[in-house]
Design an enzyme around this catalytic site. Structure first.
Site: not given
Length: 371
Positions: A109, A179, A203
């Site tokens: 990511w 993030d 999530k």
């Protein structure tokens, strides 16, 4: 099938969207038919209603309360996922600055983040784990942070490789941007030390469709004036996260999750204790398997959220996944870029689910070893 009888919801180890708390799912089920205060389905309530304004206000306050933040931070509920933030951050923070922001390349990511950042600037990659296959994170003595950087960006938890920072990085005199999509509200995070935190919901805190952004007010002073409204944090602040039609349903579910964290769990310290217990149980099973299960991440950098591991052969992994599905488990396949097995243990996954997984893993190992 009534929700409370659908046991597979409780064995959902998916990397995302992740499992939601059973108590929240029960409320969502009712709200789809009718939100009591309004008399309408949550799917049909106007984003311009006073009720939804109250939802946004309460959710902002709940997040500030959970993280201990004051009104110097704006709390926004945006669309576009974390991916939109990959671009919005450099677009808004680099106006008139020729210096290079610092980025860490710690997994799949953060690599995506870098790809978007390079469209706006020439970021300085302070450290990369690519040559090592992203099996570990950098130690403090491998990082030389610059006092001149316009900002530092990193990903707190890499879901694909199962790596997580267990400390705050960077200098206090350089804006930190993080993030936190996959560990936001799973534990305390010293949020006041960050200038921007962003996290998509799917999530730990809700369904897909909404991204939480925390931004320190002082950052707004030097932002460019020629940004499209959709890409300007100030537009969303002024509109109270209602600049265009927002995802009412997703925002409402995040509100329910924050109520659950505050009222049922007792805050982020208590949530962290539960999450640590789940992770310790699973990692113990890996470590005591005599090499049958092979953990992927360096032990000091293991993610509490995502345990990523392998078995000795791809064929054995496929038998494991097939048997796990037959046993009622869901979402244990590793990410498509690295394969293997991944067990995601987000907030909504209960300890009993991990206990059942560990029991299944032990039985599977015995069966394979005796065959």
């Amino acid at each position: 099938m009534p929700l409370q009888q659908n046991l597979n919801n409780g064995l959902n180890f998916s990397g995302g969207p992740g499992a939601l708390p059973a108590a929240v799912l029960a409320q969502v089920q009712k709200s789809i038919m009718c939100v009591p205060e309004v008399g309408l389905s949550i799917l049909g309530i106007s984003h311009r209603s006073d009720w939804f304004l109250g939802v946004v206000t309460e959710l902002e306050n709940n997040i500030r309360r959970l993280l201990g933040l004051d009104k110097s931070y704006h709390v926004l509920f945006l669309q576009g996922g974390a991916t939109q933030q990959f671009s919005m951050v450099p677009m808004t923070l680099l106006h008139g600055k020729n210096k290079h922001p610092e980025y860490l390349h710690t997994g799949y990511w953060s690599g995506k983040v870098l790809g978007e950042a390079r469209k706006e600037t020439n970021p300085h990659v302070l450290w990369s784990g690519e040559s090592d296959g992203f099996h570990r994170l950098p130690a403090n003595d491998e990082l030389d942070f610059s006092a001149d950087a316009p900002y530092l960006h990193y990903v707190s938890n890499e879901t694909v490789e199962g790596l997580q920072f267990h400390r705050v990085l960077g200098r206090d005199d350089v804006p930190r941007v993080c993030d936190m999509s996959s560990d936001f509200l799973s534990k305390p995070c010293e949020a006041e030390r960050f200038s921007i935190i962003y996290a998509h919901a799917q999530k730990n805190i809700g369904p897909a469709g909404v991204t939480v952004v925390l931004i320190r007010d002082e950052l707004l002073q030097n932002m460019p004036d020629n940004l499209p409204g959709w890409l300007d944090y100030r537009s969303h602040i002024k509109a109270h996260s209602n600049y265009n039609t927002p995802p009412v349903f997703a925002i409402y579910v995040v509100l329910l999750v924050t109520r659950w964290l505050l009222d049922d769990i007792g805050g982020l310290n208590a949530m962290n204790t539960l999450n640590q217990r789940k992770a310790a149980l699973l990692y113990e099973a890996l470590d005591q398997s005599d090499g049958f299960y092979l953990g992927r991440a360096a032990r000091t950098d293991r993610s509490v959220m995502n345990a990523v591991f392998n078995l000795k052969t791809p064929e054995l992994e496929q038998r494991f996944l097939s048997a796990s599905r037959d046993a009622g488990f869901s979402g244990l396949s590793g990410h498509r870029v690295i394969g293997g097995i991944r067990a995601s243990m987000y907030n909504g996954l209960e300890l009993q689910a991990v206990e059942k997984l560990v029991e299944f893993m032990s039985t599977f190992q015995k069966n394979e070893s005796s065959s």
